[in-house]
Design an enzyme around this catalytic site. Sequence first.
Site, PDB file in Angstrom:
ATOM      1  N   GLY A 180       0.816  -1.219   0.000  1.00 46.03           N
ATOM      2  CA  GLY A 180       0.000   0.000   0.000  1.00 46.03           C
ATOM      3  C   GLY A 180       0.847   1.264   0.000  1.00 46.03           C
ATOM      4  O   GLY A 180       2.082   1.212  -0.117  1.00 46.03           O
ATOM      5  N   TYR A 181       0.156   2.381   0.132  1.00 48.85           N
ATOM      6  CA  TYR A 181       0.813   3.693   0.017  1.00 48.85           C
ATOM      7  C   TYR A 181       1.913   3.868   1.076  1.00 48.85           C
ATOM      8  O   TYR A 181       3.099   3.994   0.737  1.00 48.85           O
ATOM      9  CB  TYR A 181      -0.266   4.774   0.125  1.00 48.85           C
ATOM     10  N   ASN A 193      -6.229  -3.167  -2.027  1.00 49.88           N
ATOM     11  CA  ASN A 193      -6.150  -1.737  -2.374  1.00 49.88           C
ATOM     12  C   ASN A 193      -4.747  -1.389  -2.894  1.00 49.88           C
ATOM     13  O   ASN A 193      -4.224  -0.307  -2.611  1.00 49.88           O
ATOM     14  CB  ASN A 193      -6.492  -0.874  -1.141  1.00 49.88           C
ATOM     15  N   SER A 218      -3.910   6.767  13.831  1.00 48.76           N
ATOM     16  CA  SER A 218      -4.234   7.992  13.095  1.00 48.76           C
ATOM     17  C   SER A 218      -4.544   9.118  14.065  1.00 48.76           C
ATOM     18  O   SER A 218      -5.089   8.885  15.161  1.00 48.76           O
ATOM     19  CB  SER A 218      -5.463   7.718  12.228  1.00 48.76           C
ATOM     20  N   TYR A 233     -14.301   3.826  10.933  1.00 50.61           N
ATOM     21  CA  TYR A 233     -12.858   3.713  10.669  1.00 50.61           C
ATOM     22  C   TYR A 233     -12.063   4.200  11.882  1.00 50.61           C
ATOM     23  O   TYR A 233     -11.170   3.523  12.378  1.00 50.61           O
ATOM     24  CB  TYR A 233     -12.469   4.523   9.422  1.00 50.61           C
ATOM     25  N   LYS A 270      -9.437   2.301  14.946  1.00 55.08           N
ATOM     26  CA  LYS A 270      -8.093   2.698  15.391  1.00 55.08           C
ATOM     27  C   LYS A 270      -8.064   2.810  16.914  1.00 55.08           C
ATOM     28  O   LYS A 270      -7.123   2.352  17.567  1.00 55.08           O
ATOM     29  CB  LYS A 270      -7.687   4.031  14.745  1.00 55.08           C
ATOM     30  N   ASN A 304     -10.840  11.207  -2.042  1.00 55.64           N
ATOM     31  CA  ASN A 304     -11.497  11.913  -0.929  1.00 55.64           C
ATOM     32  C   ASN A 304     -10.548  12.918  -0.298  1.00 55.64           C
ATOM     33  O   ASN A 304     -10.980  13.938   0.222  1.00 55.64           O
ATOM     34  CB  ASN A 304     -11.891  10.915   0.174  1.00 55.64           C
ATOM     35  N   LEU A 319      -7.323  15.607   0.209  1.00 58.22           N
ATOM     36  CA  LEU A 319      -7.013  16.859  -0.482  1.00 58.22           C
ATOM     37  C   LEU A 319      -5.887  16.738  -1.521  1.00 58.22           C
ATOM     38  O   LEU A 319      -6.066  17.147  -2.680  1.00 58.22           O
ATOM     39  CB  LEU A 319      -6.665  17.937   0.559  1.00 58.22           C
ATOM     40  N   ARG A 360      -4.498  21.423   8.481  1.00 52.76           N
ATOM     41  CA  ARG A 360      -4.017  20.069   8.756  1.00 52.76           C
ATOM     42  C   ARG A 360      -2.501  20.056   8.814  1.00 52.76           C
ATOM     43  O   ARG A 360      -1.827  20.952   8.284  1.00 52.76           O
ATOM     44  CB  ARG A 360      -4.455  19.093   7.629  1.00 52.76           C
TER      45      ARG A 360
HETATM   46  P1  NAD Z   1      -3.407   1.601   1.672  1.00 52.28           P
HETATM   47  O1  NAD Z   1      -4.809   1.195   1.431  1.00 52.28           O
HETATM   48  O2  NAD Z   1      -2.642   2.202   0.569  1.00 52.28           O
HETATM   49  O3  NAD Z   1      -2.572   0.363   2.229  1.00 52.28           O
HETATM   50  C1  NAD Z   1      -3.157  -0.652   3.024  1.00 52.28           C
HETATM   51  C2  NAD Z   1      -2.725  -1.986   2.424  1.00 52.28           C
HETATM   52  O4  NAD Z   1      -3.283  -3.039   3.225  1.00 52.28           O
HETATM   53  C3  NAD Z   1      -3.216  -2.193   0.994  1.00 52.28           C
HETATM   54  O5  NAD Z   1      -2.129  -2.591   0.197  1.00 52.28           O
HETATM   55  C4  NAD Z   1      -4.279  -3.290   1.118  1.00 52.28           C
HETATM   56  O6  NAD Z   1      -4.305  -4.103  -0.027  1.00 52.28           O
HETATM   57  C5  NAD Z   1      -3.808  -4.032   2.348  1.00 52.28           C
HETATM   58  N1  NAD Z   1      -4.849  -4.724   3.118  1.00 52.28           N
HETATM   59  C6  NAD Z   1      -6.015  -4.228   3.576  1.00 52.28           C
HETATM   60  N2  NAD Z   1      -6.657  -5.160   4.299  1.00 52.28           N
HETATM   61  C7  NAD Z   1      -5.872  -6.276   4.298  1.00 52.28           C
HETATM   62  C8  NAD Z   1      -5.969  -7.564   4.873  1.00 52.28           C
HETATM   63  N3  NAD Z   1      -7.036  -7.926   5.597  1.00 52.28           N
HETATM   64  N4  NAD Z   1      -4.973  -8.457   4.660  1.00 52.28           N
HETATM   65  C9  NAD Z   1      -3.897  -8.099   3.931  1.00 52.28           C
HETATM   66  N5  NAD Z   1      -3.735  -6.900   3.359  1.00 52.28           N
HETATM   67  C10 NAD Z   1      -4.714  -5.985   3.549  1.00 52.28           C
HETATM   68  O7  NAD Z   1      -3.429   2.578   2.943  1.00 52.28           O
HETATM   69  P2  NAD Z   1      -2.280   3.485   3.537  1.00 52.28           P
HETATM   70  O8  NAD Z   1      -2.641   4.892   3.286  1.00 52.28           O
HETATM   71  O9  NAD Z   1      -0.952   2.979   3.130  1.00 52.28           O
HETATM   72  O10 NAD Z   1      -2.511   3.221   5.088  1.00 52.28           O
HETATM   73  C11 NAD Z   1      -1.774   2.251   5.818  1.00 52.28           C
HETATM   74  C12 NAD Z   1      -2.254   2.244   7.249  1.00 52.28           C
HETATM   75  O11 NAD Z   1      -2.089   3.548   7.820  1.00 52.28           O
HETATM   76  C13 NAD Z   1      -3.724   1.901   7.418  1.00 52.28           C
HETATM   77  O12 NAD Z   1      -3.878   1.123   8.578  1.00 52.28           O
HETATM   78  C14 NAD Z   1      -4.378   3.251   7.596  1.00 52.28           C
HETATM   79  O13 NAD Z   1      -5.563   3.169   8.332  1.00 52.28           O
HETATM   80  C15 NAD Z   1      -3.314   3.992   8.374  1.00 52.28           C
HETATM   81  N6  NAD Z   1      -3.411   5.458   8.206  1.00 52.28           N
HETATM   82  C16 NAD Z   1      -3.405   5.993   6.956  1.00 52.28           C
HETATM   83  C17 NAD Z   1      -3.519   7.371   6.802  1.00 52.28           C
HETATM   84  C18 NAD Z   1      -3.536   7.998   5.431  1.00 52.28           C
HETATM   85  O14 NAD Z   1      -3.902   9.155   5.313  1.00 52.28           O
HETATM   86  N7  NAD Z   1      -3.131   7.313   4.371  1.00 52.28           N
HETATM   87  C19 NAD Z   1      -3.631   8.195   7.926  1.00 52.28           C
HETATM   88  C20 NAD Z   1      -3.612   7.614   9.196  1.00 52.28           C
HETATM   89  C21 NAD Z   1      -3.507   6.231   9.319  1.00 52.28           C
HETATM   90  C1  UD1 Z   2      -9.119  12.424   6.519  1.00 48.78           C
HETATM   91  C2  UD1 Z   2      -9.949  11.526   7.399  1.00 48.78           C
HETATM   92  C3  UD1 Z   2      -9.124  11.050   8.577  1.00 48.78           C
HETATM   93  C4  UD1 Z   2      -7.830  10.405   8.091  1.00 48.78           C
HETATM   94  C5  UD1 Z   2      -7.087  11.419   7.234  1.00 48.78           C
HETATM   95  C6  UD1 Z   2      -5.818  10.813   6.729  1.00 48.78           C
HETATM   96  C7  UD1 Z   2     -12.235  12.393   7.102  1.00 48.78           C
HETATM   97  C8  UD1 Z   2     -13.394  13.057   7.781  1.00 48.78           C
HETATM   98  N1  UD1 Z   2     -11.132  12.228   7.853  1.00 48.78           N
HETATM   99  O1  UD1 Z   2      -8.785  13.530   7.286  1.00 48.78           O
HETATM  100  O2  UD1 Z   2      -9.856  10.116   9.347  1.00 48.78           O
HETATM  101  O3  UD1 Z   2      -7.037  10.011   9.184  1.00 48.78           O
HETATM  102  O4  UD1 Z   2      -7.921  11.785   6.135  1.00 48.78           O
HETATM  103  O5  UD1 Z   2      -5.409  11.300   5.541  1.00 48.78           O
HETATM  104  O6  UD1 Z   2     -12.303  12.000   5.955  1.00 48.78           O
HETATM  105  N2  UD1 Z   2     -10.597  19.234   1.615  1.00 48.78           N
HETATM  106  C9  UD1 Z   2     -11.187  20.085   0.685  1.00 48.78           C
HETATM  107  N3  UD1 Z   2     -11.541  19.568  -0.526  1.00 48.78           N
HETATM  108  C10 UD1 Z   2     -11.342  18.258  -0.853  1.00 48.78           C
HETATM  109  C11 UD1 Z   2     -10.727  17.407   0.083  1.00 48.78           C
HETATM  110  C12 UD1 Z   2     -10.391  17.924   1.322  1.00 48.78           C
HETATM  111  O7  UD1 Z   2     -11.386  21.262   0.952  1.00 48.78           O
HETATM  112  O8  UD1 Z   2     -11.712  17.856  -1.978  1.00 48.78           O
HETATM  113  C13 UD1 Z   2     -10.182  19.785   2.923  1.00 48.78           C
HETATM  114  C14 UD1 Z   2     -10.858  19.158   4.108  1.00 48.78           C
HETATM  115  O9  UD1 Z   2     -12.044  19.825   4.438  1.00 48.78           O
HETATM  116  C15 UD1 Z   2      -9.766  19.312   5.179  1.00 48.78           C
HETATM  117  C16 UD1 Z   2      -8.460  19.217   4.392  1.00 48.78           C
HETATM  118  O10 UD1 Z   2      -8.802  19.514   3.046  1.00 48.78           O
HETATM  119  O11 UD1 Z   2      -9.847  20.590   5.768  1.00 48.78           O
HETATM  120  C17 UD1 Z   2      -7.812  17.847   4.443  1.00 48.78           C
HETATM  121  O12 UD1 Z   2      -8.778  16.872   4.075  1.00 48.78           O
HETATM  122  P1  UD1 Z   2      -8.390  15.336   3.852  1.00 48.78           P
HETATM  123  O13 UD1 Z   2      -7.214  15.228   2.983  1.00 48.78           O
HETATM  124  O14 UD1 Z   2      -9.635  14.602   3.451  1.00 48.78           O
HETATM  125  O15 UD1 Z   2      -7.927  14.845   5.302  1.00 48.78           O
HETATM  126  P2  UD1 Z   2      -8.651  14.972   6.730  1.00 48.78           P
HETATM  127  O16 UD1 Z   2     -10.004  15.521   6.616  1.00 48.78           O
HETATM  128  O17 UD1 Z   2      -7.717  15.634   7.654  1.00 48.78           O
END
Ligand code: NAD
Ligand code: UD1
Length: 340
Positions: A10-11, A35, A124, A148, A152, A197, A199, A230
């Site tokens: 993943g990412y 994903n 998170s 979600y 966490k 979803n 930004l 943020r």
């Molecule tokens: P992502 O979706 O890119 O990566 C998650 C990976 O887990 C994917 O490759 C998916 O295929 C794999 N996966 C999901 N469920 C699985 C399962 N049951 N068994 C095996 N593989 C599985 O997401 P990410 O952005 O890299 O996030 C990684 C972690 O960090 C997640 O737990 C997410 O909740 C947490 N996190 C992400 C963000 C963010 O903004 N990206 C912010 C806070 C926390």
């Molecule tokens: C979202 C998740 C949060 C997660 C985080 C990680 C929600 C409510 N929360 O947070 O649980 O941990 O991502 O990345 O989804 N914005 C715009 N236009 C857009 C998209 C976003 O104005 O098209 C604004 C939002 O209102 C916010 C900021 O940009 O003020 C950041 O948004 P986003 O990237 O979705 O992250 P979070 O809302 O912080």
Amino acid sequence: MNILVTGGAGYIGSHTCVALLEAGHTVIIVDNLSNSNSETLDKVKQITNREIIFYQIDVTNEKAVDNIFAIHDIEGVIHFAGLKAVGESVEKPLPYYYNNIVSTLVLANACQKYNVSNLVFSSSATVYGDNTVPFVETLNLLPTTNPYGETKVMSERILTDIAMANPSFSVSILRYFNPVGAHESGLIGEAPNGIPNNLMPYVSQVAKGKLRKLRVFGNDYPTVDGTGVRDYIHVMDLAEGHVAALDKITAGVHIYNLGTGQGTSVIELVKAFEEANDIKVPYEIVDRRPGDIASCYADASKAKRELGWIAKRDVISMCRDSWRFEKNNKDSGTSLWLSR
Ligand code: NAD
Ligand code: UD1
């Protein structure tokens, strides 16, 4: 160390694998590719010039996970695997609770059975809810308003209780703020399915012409310019935070914010993107998005003090690297998305 990385395709997982391999660790990745795709793993190999071990399995599958622990001499686990789309979790809570909680239970169980005493968990900043900024690790957690976020909070609780009952167990809970950006090579980055979803991917796709204009969700928040603030953190800084956490393993529960400590508004981010990449990002102000909070940024001093880790890359680098990856990334569904 031999590190088991769940969700490593993943990412955040793929960038962390790069940092782990570059720090000399060996990685064993398990991912069900729900994903992500295996091409990302080829890119990780290309960037690092190192081999990785990969199993396409589901972490909720107890037998399959047990088998990995039986085959490999695992010394630490980083648990990224999980579902992460906030809106989808409201519509489909059951798969979110099942996937995110059961995967944590299965892994913790395997760690106990095979005497693996180090686990790093992806949490998170969402667990802080609408607290007063900056968010510090000692704050009481507030409701997150979505399943979600609750997964966490629950996973943190489960891992804390397990560590309390097993004094040799080390759990590092890393609370990520807003990860953005991509590896400097442009080979790996964030490629969300469908309309983003978050930004930064939305801004990148507007810049590319895949989406018509950014909708800024509200300009009447009590912030510098009324738009949401943020703490954006470069994904490679975040990745390096995991390596730092593994370097400092001690028994007990350790909670760290991984953020920069700096808040950036939506408009400030758009301006930074335009400046970094010399490209226009059209936007319009629309209503607030339900569930959003005004400001979210970290007190990042604990990670600096205890792990010796700080985020080094600035918002301009985040925008530049996000755009480089977006430009390299193949288009899909362009004409469909342009209707937005
Ligand atoms: P992502 O979706 O890119 O990566 C998650 C990976 O887990 C994917 O490759 C998916 O295929 C794999 N996966 C999901 N469920 C699985 C399962 N049951 N068994 C095996 N593989 C599985 O997401 P990410 O952005 O890299 O996030 C990684 C972690 O960090 C997640 O737990 C997410 O909740 C947490 N996190 C992400 C963000 C963010 O903004 N990206 C912010 C806070 C926390
Ligand atoms: C979202 C998740 C949060 C997660 C985080 C990680 C929600 C409510 N929360 O947070 O649980 O941990 O991502 O990345 O989804 N914005 C715009 N236009 C857009 C998209 C976003 O104005 O098209 C604004 C939002 O209102 C916010 C900021 O940009 O003020 C950041 O948004 P986003 O990237 O979705 O992250 P979070 O809302 O912080």
